[in-house]
Enzyme design. Structure first.
Site, short mmCIF file in Angstrom:
data_model
loop_
_atom_site.label_atom_id
_atom_site.label_comp_id
_atom_site.label_asym_id
_atom_site.label_seq_id
_atom_site.Cartn_x
_atom_site.Cartn_y
_atom_site.Cartn_z
N CYS A 120 41.65 44.91 49.82
CA CYS A 120 41.76 43.71 48.97
C CYS A 120 40.88 42.58 49.49
O CYS A 120 41.25 41.87 50.43
CB CYS A 120 43.22 43.26 48.91
SG CYS A 120 43.45 41.78 47.91
N CYS A 162 42.31 39.05 49.18
CA CYS A 162 43.29 38.72 50.22
C CYS A 162 42.62 38.46 51.56
O CYS A 162 42.92 37.50 52.25
CB CYS A 162 44.29 39.87 50.41
SG CYS A 162 44.91 40.55 48.88
N ASP A 163 41.70 39.35 51.94
CA ASP A 163 41.24 39.35 53.33
C ASP A 163 39.81 38.87 53.53
O ASP A 163 39.38 38.67 54.67
CB ASP A 163 41.39 40.77 53.91
CG ASP A 163 42.84 41.24 53.87
OD1 ASP A 163 43.73 40.38 54.02
OD2 ASP A 163 43.07 42.46 53.71
#
Lengths: 307, 307
Positions: B136, B139-140
């Site tokens: 992701c 997200c990261d």
């Protein structure tokens, strides 16, 4: 002059979440709020239904945490009023005039200006909001199990919420100013068939009383011209919700109640102008749905700018 | 035999949020999860973008908090597999057969079975997930500022995420098994024009190495039949996402990739069957958008049962 990738208008859960996602996506972003961060979330009492917080938490606390989070991602937040927003067809961008005379240019805009539950404007209402007076049955209904509940209003929202509250309360009384309800016939039937619900006709709230919480309400009957006092535990006010969209001056398409119409990408009818949270036409207005909207709007602004 | 108001299938953020709202609405509800609560959220590393948590928090911790919250509202949670789901046209309800032979009857169903990012299935992948290996970018990505990043894949998702990651990383290398990308031409052009992105053709990942975090990757060139070693900090795997919907056996309408098609009320084409979270066709798959979906599905199930 800075040209922004996105300007987020409104600092409630939708705006803060949009800011979080926009900043993390590396966009040159700014959040504008005209009065105080948090919107309706900070004027409610304790919140039990934002997933991830098993202990009841105040809206003030949740918003404080959301603010801390976006500040960590270096999102600038300014307490400034937007005077006008205009679309520049030639540059495919937007110009924003602020109350202090400043002018911002931006490629995209995320409108997250929320909505306002209309007040009765009677003595005790402000004082007891969050302490027996509520504008959200979904949020606060479960707090009133086996209690005496009153609902003010006669439209669809008032009737729907009265039916919902009857699942919890001992009795639910609908206070209505006229001698007939305004809500849909099918909802009226459900109200009349529900043994826990009664309607108090031709009446308005005159005063809300209590100590640390609501204890009593004074009603005024407009036909008899008499007042009466009733012991209650909870008062739910559903006399209308007004989205904060009048300032848009018909720039984008609104529904008949003034809520912004947006698609599943939260794109309005103007390219690059997104709507998130309570100000848009949607099924459920809760902190978590506003925060979800914000995330989508932030990422869709990023994708829009890529094209 | 209990007849439920709603049965929630899946115990990730969408299912838990649906359970919270359904239980608070007074519905007779149950949540079924086949393996462990949390879904993809607990297999990711730290989470920085769920609004309300300014400090990085593990998915495990967030899910634990969501579970505690629904348990406070007395939602029964059972670790049981659903064998089949059938619609009973005569009663307008659903029958669910569980793996242990039990049969449940319910008026509504909320499907929140999530999706699974496909794995490379190479040495080191599991070990370093959440420690340099990610599925992701949203997200990261921000964790890899000025770092060496690789992306595995050649479809639209891989290209979009490579472009996104190029905002953060020093260099982004796309590892692709063939000599041409599969993604849309417009995305391919953006990839080729981006000075930070290079494509490593005809190559597959053979091994991921490191100590506490990822340090090195071994690639195998399928044309030269040679291996090479590269220093990296982050590896993003985008070789496909598979919604957990095959068990539905075409009961409801899915898109070409198997995601459930639902409207803004999260209603599928079968009355009273709702879809929430990653298993449905949607714009953004994040914990907060899954939790938002859950809230909507829980309340829409309540409204559906009122009618």
């Amino acid at each position: 002059m800075t040209i922004y990738d996105t300007v987020i208008i409104g600092g409630g859960p939708a705006g803060l979440s949009a800011g979080l996602y926009a900043a993390r996506a590396g966009l040159q972003a700014i959040l504008l709020e005209k009065s105080f961060l948090g919107g309706q979330a900070v004027t409610t009492g304790t919140i039990e239904n934002y997933p991830g917080f098993p202990e009841p938490i105040t809206g003030f606390e949740i918003i404080g945490r959301m603010e801390e989070q976006v500040r960590k991602h270096n999102l600038p937040i300014e307490i400034k009023e937007v005077k006008s927003l205009t679309y520049q067809k030639d540059t495919d961008g937007y110009t924003i005039h602020l109350g202090d005379g400043q002018i911002l240019n931006t490629g995209t805009v995320i409108v997250a200006t929320g909505a306002l539950a209309l007040n009765l404007d009677v003595p005790g209402e402000k004082e007891f909001t969050g302490r027996g007076v509520s504008y959200c049955a979904t949020c606060d209904g479960p707090l009133f199990r086996e209690k005496e509940i009153m609902v003010v209003g006669g439209g669809n929202s008032a009737l729907e919420e009265a039916i919902f509250l009857a699942r919890f309360g001992k009795k639910v009384s609908i206070i209505h100013r006229r001698d007939a309800l305004r809500g849909d016939k099918i909802l009226q039937n459900r109200v009349f068939e529900n043994p826990k619900i009664q309607v108090i006709w031709n009446s308005v709230v005159k005063e809300i009383k209590g100590d640390s919480v609501v204890k009593e309400i004074v009603l005024y009957n407009r036909v008899n011209q008499s007042s009466s006092s009733h012991k209650i535990d909870g008062l739910f006010i559903y006399i209308g919700t007004k989205p904060n969209t009048a300032w848009l001056n018909s720039l984008i398409t609104l529904d008949s109640k003034g809520f912004i119409i947006a698609d599943e990408k939260l794109q309005t009818n103007l390219p690059g102008l997104f709507a998130a949270g309570d100000c848009r036409q949607k099924e459920l207005r809760q902190i978590v749905t506003a925060a979800g909207d914000g995330a989508i709007a932030g990422m869709m602004a990023y994708h829009y700018l890529q094209q």
